[in-house]
Each structure stands twice: as structure tokens, then as C-alpha cells.
Design a protein around this motif. Structure first.
Motif, PDB file in Angstrom:
ATOM      1  N   LYS A   1      29.794 -17.755  14.772  1.00 16.15           N
ATOM      2  CA  LYS A   1      30.080 -17.001  15.988  1.00 16.15           C
ATOM      3  C   LYS A   1      30.845 -15.716  15.696  1.00 16.15           C
ATOM      4  N   ALA A   2      30.716 -15.211  14.495  1.00 20.61           N
ATOM      5  CA  ALA A   2      31.448 -13.993  14.129  1.00 20.61           C
ATOM      6  C   ALA A   2      31.034 -12.840  15.028  1.00 20.61           C
ATOM      7  N   GLU A   3      32.032 -12.083  15.469  1.00 24.57           N
ATOM      8  CA  GLU A   3      31.761 -10.914  16.290  1.00 24.57           C
ATOM      9  C   GLU A   3      31.087  -9.846  15.453  1.00 24.57           C
ATOM     10  N   GLU A   4      30.247  -9.038  16.085  1.00 22.90           N
ATOM     11  CA  GLU A   4      29.602  -7.931  15.391  1.00 22.90           C
ATOM     12  C   GLU A   4      30.077  -6.624  15.999  1.00 22.90           C
ATOM     13  N   PHE A   5      30.295  -5.636  15.124  1.00 29.59           N
ATOM     14  CA  PHE A   5      30.785  -4.335  15.549  1.00 29.59           C
ATOM     15  C   PHE A   5      29.883  -3.252  14.977  1.00 29.59           C
ATOM     16  N   THR A   6      29.641  -2.212  15.767  1.00 27.31           N
ATOM     17  CA  THR A   6      28.879  -1.074  15.247  1.00 27.31           C
ATOM     18  C   THR A   6      29.837  -0.184  14.464  1.00 27.31           C
ATOM     19  N   LEU A   7      29.282   0.673  13.632  1.00 27.71           N
ATOM     20  CA  LEU A   7      30.113   1.615  12.880  1.00 27.71           C
ATOM     21  C   LEU A   7      30.839   2.556  13.843  1.00 27.71           C
ATOM     22  N   GLU A   8      30.203   2.876  14.967  1.00 26.21           N
ATOM     23  CA  GLU A   8      30.856   3.725  15.980  1.00 26.21           C
ATOM     24  C   GLU A   8      32.111   3.063  16.529  1.00 26.21           C
ATOM     25  N   GLU A   9      32.060   1.735  16.745  1.00 24.58           N
ATOM     26  CA  GLU A   9      33.239   1.011  17.219  1.00 24.58           C
ATOM     27  C   GLU A   9      34.343   1.030  16.162  1.00 24.58           C
ATOM     28  N   VAL A  10      33.969   0.830  14.915  1.00 29.58           N
ATOM     29  CA  VAL A  10      34.942   0.810  13.819  1.00 29.58           C
ATOM     30  C   VAL A  10      35.608   2.173  13.683  1.00 29.58           C
ATOM     31  N   LYS A  11      34.841   3.252  13.844  1.00 30.81           N
ATOM     32  CA  LYS A  11      35.365   4.614  13.676  1.00 30.81           C
ATOM     33  C   LYS A  11      36.495   4.936  14.652  1.00 30.81           C
ATOM     34  N   LYS A  12      36.558   4.239  15.780  1.00 31.99           N
ATOM     35  CA  LYS A  12      37.608   4.475  16.778  1.00 31.99           C
ATOM     36  C   LYS A  12      38.981   4.011  16.286  1.00 31.99           C
ATOM     37  N   HIS A  13      38.996   3.157  15.272  1.00 36.90           N
ATOM     38  CA  HIS A  13      40.243   2.571  14.756  1.00 36.90           C
ATOM     39  C   HIS A  13      40.559   3.223  13.415  1.00 36.90           C
ATOM     40  N   ASN A  14      41.126   4.423  13.466  1.00 44.41           N
ATOM     41  CA  ASN A  14      41.277   5.225  12.249  1.00 44.41           C
ATOM     42  C   ASN A  14      42.676   5.809  12.060  1.00 44.41           C
ATOM     43  N   THR A  15      43.681   5.119  12.586  1.00 43.61           N
ATOM     44  CA  THR A  15      45.048   5.620  12.457  1.00 43.61           C
ATOM     45  C   THR A  15      45.921   4.607  11.723  1.00 43.61           C
ATOM     46  N   GLU A  16      47.099   5.062  11.350  1.00 43.89           N
ATOM     47  CA  GLU A  16      48.040   4.201  10.638  1.00 43.89           C
ATOM     48  C   GLU A  16      48.408   2.958  11.445  1.00 43.89           C
ATOM     49  N   LYS A  17      48.477   3.088  12.756  1.00 46.06           N
ATOM     50  CA  LYS A  17      48.864   1.969  13.625  1.00 46.06           C
ATOM     51  C   LYS A  17      47.677   1.126  14.088  1.00 46.06           C
ATOM     52  N   ASP A  18      46.490   1.647  13.966  1.00 45.75           N
ATOM     53  CA  ASP A  18      45.273   0.948  14.407  1.00 45.75           C
ATOM     54  C   ASP A  18      44.175   1.253  13.394  1.00 45.75           C
TER      55      ASP A  18
ATOM     56  N   TRP B   1      40.943  -0.070  11.108  1.00 47.62           N
ATOM     57  CA  TRP B   1      39.858  -0.978  10.761  1.00 47.62           C
ATOM     58  C   TRP B   1      39.097  -0.343   9.608  1.00 47.62           C
ATOM     59  N   VAL B   2      38.604  -1.180   8.706  1.00 50.51           N
ATOM     60  CA  VAL B   2      37.759  -0.706   7.613  1.00 50.51           C
ATOM     61  C   VAL B   2      36.591  -1.659   7.436  1.00 50.51           C
ATOM     62  N   VAL B   3      35.572  -1.162   6.745  1.00 50.96           N
ATOM     63  CA  VAL B   3      34.401  -1.966   6.419  1.00 50.96           C
ATOM     64  C   VAL B   3      34.368  -2.127   4.903  1.00 50.96           C
ATOM     65  N   VAL B   4      34.204  -3.368   4.452  1.00 49.55           N
ATOM     66  CA  VAL B   4      34.020  -3.668   3.034  1.00 49.55           C
ATOM     67  C   VAL B   4      32.857  -4.650   2.948  1.00 49.55           C
ATOM     68  N   ASP B   5      31.830  -4.275   2.199  1.00 50.08           N
ATOM     69  CA  ASP B   5      30.639  -5.128   2.048  1.00 50.08           C
ATOM     70  C   ASP B   5      30.074  -5.569   3.397  1.00 50.08           C
ATOM     71  N   ASP B   6      29.996  -4.644   4.335  1.00 51.96           N
ATOM     72  CA  ASP B   6      29.448  -4.895   5.672  1.00 51.96           C
ATOM     73  C   ASP B   6      30.248  -5.904   6.491  1.00 51.96           C
ATOM     74  N   LEU B   7      31.501  -6.135   6.127  1.00 49.40           N
ATOM     75  CA  LEU B   7      32.409  -6.965   6.911  1.00 49.40           C
ATOM     76  C   LEU B   7      33.492  -6.052   7.479  1.00 49.40           C
TER      77      LEU B   7
END
Length: 141
Positions: free
Chosen positions: A63-80, A82-88
Motif C-alpha cells: 500500500k505504499a503511496e506514490e508521488f510524482t516528481l512534480e509533487e517531490v519538487k515542492k519539498h525542496n527546502t532545509e525545513k521541508d 524530500w529526495v528520490v533515491v532509486d525511484d523511492l
């Protein structure tokens, strides 16, 4: 680097790097671990990582949640962060202050950090550490 084995024997010693000292080269000192030290290490309950040619694999969570790269890109600060490693996808916001490399952890903020994550500057245990921050899978677009 590729994993040679999924299981490594537990060392019964602790190592300490010393030097340079009084003009001498760097040395490594070893100390045998006591049974209590070994038990403390075992009690840490560090989850084993699952690798396939040193690729991070998701936990057995169908039941792992799936995120688009666009969603991940929104979390790009020191306080928030997110990163992608090996598509996780990992939410490493809490880890930023602890990162030994300081704010270099922001180099691929909100993006694919696979190459940097697998760089020679990282010890093997980072593969276990990052799994604590697992958020979900990258959605294939």
C-alpha cells in the motif's frame, strides 16, 4: 559499488582512527567489544536493508503511496526536504540538521539524489539510515 553479500558478520571489536599524532601517520586502534557492547548493538533494532545490486528496494508494503516528481519538487527546502533515491521517495527533513556534510544535502533538494547518495563520501550504513525516512514510491509518468 555493489553489495557482495546481503549479510555481514557482526564485528566483535570497535575501531578508532587516530592521527596524525606527533608527526606520525594515521593509525587505527582496535578494542574488543565486551558482551554488553555487542548486546547494545543488537538492541538497536536497525532494520536490514533489501538490496538488489546495491539498489534500494521498498519495504514489503503493498500500500505504499506514490508521488510524482512534480509533487517531490515542492519539498525542496532545509525545513521541508524530500529526495528520490532509486525511484523511492524519502522525507529527510528531520535528518538535515544531523547530516555530517552540512547543507550539501540540499544539492538535489526535491529531486533525484541517487548519484549523490551513492557517492564515495557516504558510508555503507546510510542505506539503513535513509530507510527510516521512507515515504513512498516515485510514480512512473
Amino acid at each position: 559499488l555493489e553489495a557482495v553479500s546481503d549479510k555481514m558478520p557482526l564485528p566483535n571489536y570497535a575501531a578508532m582512527v587516530v592521527g596524525p599524532h606527533h608527526g606520525k601517520e594515521t593509525r587505527v586502534r582496535y578494542r574488543r567489544k565486551s558482551p554488553q557492547d555487542i548486546q547494545k548493538s543488537l538492541d538497536l533494532k536497525i532494520p536490514e536493508i533489501r538490496t538488489e545490486s546495491s539498489k534500494l528496494l521498498p519495504p514489503d508494503d503493498k500500500k505504499a503511496e506514490e508521488f510524482t516528481l512534480e509533487e517531490v519538487k515542492k519539498h525542496n527546502t532545509e525545513k521541508d526536504l524530500w529526495v528520490v533515491v532509486d525511484d523511492l521517495v524519502f522525507d529527510i527533513s528531520e535528518y538535515v540538521p544531523q547530516h555530517p556534510g552540512g547543507l550539501k544535502i540540499l544539492n538535489n533538494a526535491g529531486g533525484d539524489s541517487t548519484k549523490g547518495f551513492k557517492g564515495p563520501q557516504h558510508p555503507a550504513h546510510v542505506m539503513n539510515t535513509i530507510m527510516e525516512f521512507y515515504k513512498g514510491k516515485l510514480k512512473k509518468e
